[in-house]
Design an enzyme around this catalytic site. Structure first.
Site, PDB file in Angstrom:
ATOM      1  N   LYS A  12     -36.465 150.282  81.585  1.00  0.00           N
ATOM      2  CA  LYS A  12     -37.890 150.519  81.893  1.00  0.00           C
ATOM      3  C   LYS A  12     -38.563 151.158  80.697  1.00  0.00           C
ATOM      4  CE  LYS A  12     -38.075 155.189  82.170  1.00  0.00           C
ATOM      5  NZ  LYS A  12     -38.552 155.832  80.980  1.00  0.00           N
ATOM      6  N   PRO A  99     -29.957 150.859  75.299  1.00  0.00           N
ATOM      7  CA  PRO A  99     -29.558 152.025  74.506  1.00  0.00           C
ATOM      8  C   PRO A  99     -29.369 153.289  75.357  1.00  0.00           C
ATOM      9  CG  PRO A  99     -31.323 150.839  73.411  1.00  0.00           C
ATOM     10  CD  PRO A  99     -31.144 150.192  74.752  1.00  0.00           C
ATOM     11  N   ALA A 101     -29.537 157.282  76.181  1.00  0.00           N
ATOM     12  CA  ALA A 101     -30.460 158.389  75.887  1.00  0.00           C
ATOM     13  C   ALA A 101     -31.631 157.913  75.031  1.00  0.00           C
ATOM     14  CB  ALA A 101     -29.733 159.558  75.206  1.00  0.00           C
ATOM     15  N   GLY A 102     -32.177 156.744  75.390  1.00  0.00           N
ATOM     16  CA  GLY A 102     -33.241 156.140  74.583  1.00  0.00           C
ATOM     17  C   GLY A 102     -34.611 156.225  75.215  1.00  0.00           C
ATOM     18  N   GLY A 103     -34.708 156.823  76.425  1.00  0.00           N
ATOM     19  CA  GLY A 103     -35.995 156.841  77.123  1.00  0.00           C
ATOM     20  C   GLY A 103     -36.256 155.534  77.852  1.00  0.00           C
ATOM     21  N   ALA A 105     -34.207 154.508  80.543  1.00  0.00           N
ATOM     22  CA  ALA A 105     -33.552 154.604  81.853  1.00  0.00           C
ATOM     23  C   ALA A 105     -32.256 153.798  81.927  1.00  0.00           C
ATOM     24  CB  ALA A 105     -34.511 154.208  82.986  1.00  0.00           C
ATOM     25  N   GLY A 107     -29.067 154.871  81.857  1.00  0.00           N
ATOM     26  CA  GLY A 107     -28.129 155.483  82.813  1.00  0.00           C
ATOM     27  C   GLY A 107     -28.596 155.252  84.244  1.00  0.00           C
ATOM     28  N   ALA A 109     -30.372 152.728  85.276  1.00  0.00           N
ATOM     29  CA  ALA A 109     -30.128 151.313  85.576  1.00  0.00           C
ATOM     30  C   ALA A 109     -28.683 151.131  86.049  1.00  0.00           C
ATOM     31  CB  ALA A 109     -30.403 150.453  84.345  1.00  0.00           C
ATOM     32  N   ASP A 141     -35.487 158.445  87.698  1.00  0.00           N
ATOM     33  CA  ASP A 141     -35.805 157.046  87.366  1.00  0.00           C
ATOM     34  C   ASP A 141     -34.958 156.049  88.155  1.00  0.00           C
ATOM     35  OD1 ASP A 141     -37.591 157.961  85.472  1.00  0.00           O
ATOM     36  OD2 ASP A 141     -36.189 157.730  83.800  1.00  0.00           O
TER      37      ASP A 141
HETATM   38  O1  C5P Z   1     -34.037 163.358  87.196  1.00  0.00           O
HETATM   39  P1  C5P Z   1     -33.241 163.362  85.928  1.00  0.00           P
HETATM   40  O2  C5P Z   1     -31.826 163.786  86.151  1.00  0.00           O
HETATM   41  O3  C5P Z   1     -33.339 162.085  85.180  1.00  0.00           O
HETATM   42  O4  C5P Z   1     -33.922 164.455  85.014  1.00  0.00           O
HETATM   43  C1  C5P Z   1     -33.275 164.993  83.903  1.00  0.00           C
HETATM   44  C2  C5P Z   1     -33.989 166.266  83.479  1.00  0.00           C
HETATM   45  O5  C5P Z   1     -35.273 165.936  82.946  1.00  0.00           O
HETATM   46  C3  C5P Z   1     -34.278 167.254  84.584  1.00  0.00           C
HETATM   47  O6  C5P Z   1     -33.192 168.121  84.793  1.00  0.00           O
HETATM   48  C4  C5P Z   1     -35.490 167.997  84.041  1.00  0.00           C
HETATM   49  O7  C5P Z   1     -35.100 168.963  83.073  1.00  0.00           O
HETATM   50  C5  C5P Z   1     -36.237 166.914  83.291  1.00  0.00           C
HETATM   51  N1  C5P Z   1     -37.263 166.300  84.142  1.00  0.00           N
HETATM   52  C6  C5P Z   1     -38.412 167.017  84.431  1.00  0.00           C
HETATM   53  N2  C5P Z   1     -39.386 166.472  85.226  1.00  0.00           N
HETATM   54  C7  C5P Z   1     -39.226 165.213  85.711  1.00  0.00           C
HETATM   55  C8  C5P Z   1     -38.065 164.457  85.420  1.00  0.00           C
HETATM   56  C9  C5P Z   1     -37.105 165.037  84.635  1.00  0.00           C
HETATM   57  O8  C5P Z   1     -38.580 168.156  83.978  1.00  0.00           O
HETATM   58  N3  C5P Z   1     -40.179 164.693  86.468  1.00  0.00           N
END
Ligand code: C5P
Length: 307
Positions: A12, A99, A101-103, A105, A107, A109, A141
């Site tokens: 995404k 990729p 940790a690429g922004g 999503a 992981g 996916a 995500d």
């Molecule tokens: O939900 P996910 O595990 O992907 O989020 C990883 C980290 O990203 C969270 O622990 C938080 O530090 C940050 N995050 C956030 N606000 C969001 C989504 C993620 O601060 N809406």
């Protein structure tokens, strides 16, 4: 019932990402998620114990994906097994193209794909809504990785509203092998904002542009509040963005918490041309074409067998 099930799930990007105040450790978001045609494929099959295997695609360093209990697909299998009273003894094979940790999503996916695949493997007992609830417990995500297409995400990203889109959008993804940690980028945003009031963000114009299929307007409206903190942590990304825009992209923005920068282009040929420009300038480590919107996680094959 099947002896193995393969599901593919898309990467995404975020066409708009507005970050609001923190609530219970997460920032309130208003985002426009857009799934693009770059896929991981996850195959699950019964095994004596839960194990994760990785087939790392081009440009992906195998040692950046955890293969133990930390793996998000493994967590997804555990969560589903707990709900169903199943033993989580499956082999999870991940053919990875998104990729790490690429922004993008990647992981998430894999987690969405593993959820759907195991639900299928175990006789599809859970509805899509129940799978979405488990998905939300795994990460912000993951629900969108299940549903795909284009959607507004609210809450911490898990409250989804589908968005009507006209036409196809062509993207060049400028990837970097060294990932960025999502919590670190959110923390940097908090540091930069300090005491300042949180900006309000609207997705209205973007939704209108998507409904009209107005590529030029979509390109102009790309916004990501995480871009500033990501650039503060990784200043060289400014050059990547500049290089893409100067190289003829219609628009460009950081995806999610980065470091991938995405550029909206006219078509596949334009993406190839821009990718060559970015690679020649050393502005990214790989340049990948992907079109959106793409489907959410979907079963590719379910090979025979019974249990
Ligand atoms: O939900 P996910 O595990 O992907 O989020 C990883 C980290 O990203 C969270 O622990 C938080 O530090 C940050 N995050 C956030 N606000 C969001 C989504 C993620 O601060 N809406």
């Amino acid at each position: 019932m099947s002896a193995s099930v393969t599901v593919r799930a898309a990467a995404k990007i975020n066409l708009r990402l507005h970050v609001g105040p923190v609530r219970n450790g997460y920032h309130d978001l208003v985002t426009v998620f857009h799934a693009v045609g770059l896929f991981d494929e996850v195959t699950v099959a019964p095994a004596d114990r839960l194990r994760v295997e990785l087939d790392a695609g081009p440009g992906i360093a195998a040692d950046t994906v955890p293969l133990g209990a930390d793996n998000l697909a493994a967590k997804a299998v555990h969560a589903l097994a707990a709900v169903l009273g199943e033993r989580p003894t499956v082999r999870i094979h991940i053919a990875k193209s998104i990729p790490v940790a690429g922004g993008l999503a990647g992981g998430s996916a894999d987690a969405a794909a593993a959820l759907l695949a195991c639900n299928h493997l175990w006789g599809a007992p859970l509805s899509r809504d129940r799978l979405l609830e488990i998905a939300a417990s795994l990460g912000s995500d993951v629900p969108f990785s299940l549903t795909g297409q284009t959607a507004v995400g609210e809450g911490r990203g898990e409250i989804l509203t589908p968005v009507p889109v006209s036409g196809q959008y062509h993207w060049l993804l400028a990837c970097t092998t060294t990932g960025l940690s999502t919590p670190t980028v959110f923390a940097e945003l908090d540091r930069i904002r300090g005491e300042h009031a949180v900006r309000e963000g609207s997705v209205r114009e973007m939704l209108d542009a998507l409904a009209a299929g107005d590529v030029t307007a979509v390109a102009k409206l790309l916004v990501n509040d995480l871009q500033e903190p990501a650039l503060a942590l990784r200043p060289e990304l400014k050059r990547t963005l500049d290089c893409g825009l100067e190289g003829g992209a219609l628009g460009g923005v950081l995806s999610g918490s980065g470091p991938t920068c995405v550029f909206l282009v006219r078509d596949r040929a334009h993406a190839t041309e821009l990718g060559a420009t970015l690679m020649a300038a050393g502005a990214c480590t790989s340049a990948v074409y992907a079109a959106g919107p793409a489907d959410g996680a979907s079963v590719v094959t379910a090979a025979g067998g019974s249990r």
